[in-house]
Design a protein around this motif. Structure first.
Motif: not given
Length: 373
Positions: A157-159, A301-314
């Motif tokens: 997922a992190l890739s 690492a996963y904090g970075r991923l999920w922050a990006w995901r939330s920003m993507a949705g918003l």
């Protein structure tokens, strides 16, 4: 029943059915009682082993030296204890290593992907790579880190994440760990800078707009909050009938049909500020990486991923968008940080709301989070 102390298993398999058939149910119940006691003792013993093992791993990870790294990797490779508790998860070990070890030693040892264990430590490597990126490490200066980008598993997922830190990701906070403790903290209050609170009394008229967030969009927006295991969260998306200037958003938000503002009277506290992208990203990153009051979060690492995901949705980035495409949407959106004295916000521990206005000024997405159940 004295014999049961010596060979309880033999009695369970050899006599339980026979005793029950002859009406001696109390004997069978006593077998169960002794088994329950032994099970509870065994579970506690397993937990103690987990705590001890986690401490050994922590000592090796927090002792800066190449030899400590070599021995830690050998332990992790040979015994594979990653499933024995959250303090032994690859993402947690990676965070410890990034905090305490020298980058040159990490590059030379952890990212030496030899033939003996070609993939067993790849999750640790993936997490550590992004922990280092977040800390400002220049990947180009370390050949083993550059090589990792060529051999890392594409399904991981992190890739998806960018391999270089974006400017709005700089300056994030990390926990501080020692051999026997840790410290971390985060603030979620609306800052005084950029405040655009609407004048009171506000209108009591409710907007006729309706939430159009699909299940997928909702899950994307709340990704960081759910990863941090906060108490509750909600997400809503509204398509506007006409373009709305950013200056009109503060007055519009309290009127939208969202549970997080239900019951808010025209004079109740509603604080809102226009915030730059980096402040919003840090808030989401801390939410996911450090977690809430009763969670240690998912680390960097996963904090970075999920922050990006939330920003993507918003920001309204399309499903399946690349990191570059998400970044374009994020940078072109207008971001707001708000709080309210509505019942949904407990205002007890951590609470916040985030709203994003799309570049075309026709879409408003909202995330509300509270760390109180």
């Amino acid at each position: 029943m004295e014999d049961a102390k010596d060979d309880l298993g033999a009695l369970v398999w050899g006599q339980a059915e026979q005793r029950a058939a002859h009406g001696d149910a109390s004997y069978v119940r006593e077998l169960g009682s002794q088994l329950a006691d032994r099970h509870a003792a065994a579970v506690e013993q397993v937990r103690e082993y987990e705590r001890q093992l986690a401490h050994v791993v922590r000592v090796l990870a927090l002792t800066p030296s190449r030899d400590s790294l070599v021995q830690l990797l050998r332990l992790l490779d040979e015994k594979r204890p990653f499933t024995a508790g959250s303090n032994l998860a690859p993402r947690f070990v990676a965070s410890l290593l990034a905090e305490h070890q020298h980058v040159s030693d990490l590059a030379a040892t952890v990212f030496d992907r030899n033939e003996r264990e070609p993939h067993r430590l790849d999750e640790l490597r993936a997490c550590l790579f992004h922990e280092l990126v977040l800390r400002g490490v220049d990947v180009e200066q370390f050949p083993p880190l550059r090589c990792w980008l060529l051999v890392r598993p594409g399904w991981q997922a992190l890739s998806w994440l960018p391999v270089q830190r974006r400017d709005f990701e700089a300056g994030v906070g990390f926990p501080s760990r020692s051999m026997h403790g840790s410290a971390s903290g985060s603030g979620t209050g609306v800052p005084t800078e950029g405040r655009v609170d609407p004048p009171t009394p506000r209108t009591s008229e409710r907007s006729a707009l309706r939430d159009i967030a699909t299940t997928e969009v909702h899950e994307t927006i709340v990704a960081a909050v759910q990863a941090g295991d906060w108490g509750d969260c909600g997400a809503w998306v509204f398509m506007l009938d006409e373009a709305v200037a950013p200056a009109r958003v503060p007055a519009l938000l309290p009127t939208l049909p969202m549970p997080c503002v239900d019951g808010l009277s025209p004079t109740d506290r509603f604080e809102i500020a226009v915030r730059p992208v980096d402040e919003i990203w840090r808030l989401l990153f801390v939410t996911a990486s450090m977690g809430g009051m009763h969670s240690s979060g998912v680390q960097g690492a996963y904090g970075r991923l999920w922050a990006w995901r939330s920003m993507a949705g918003l920001s309204g980035a399309p499903a399946g968008a690349s990191a570059d495409e998400v970044e374009r949407h994020v940078r072109q959106s207008t971001w707001f940080h708000f709080e309210a004295d509505a019942d949904w916000f407990q205002n007890d521990i951590y609470d916040y709301g985030i709203a994003a206005l799309s570049p075309d000024l026709r879409r408003i997405a909202v995330l509300a989070a509270t760390d109180t159940d």
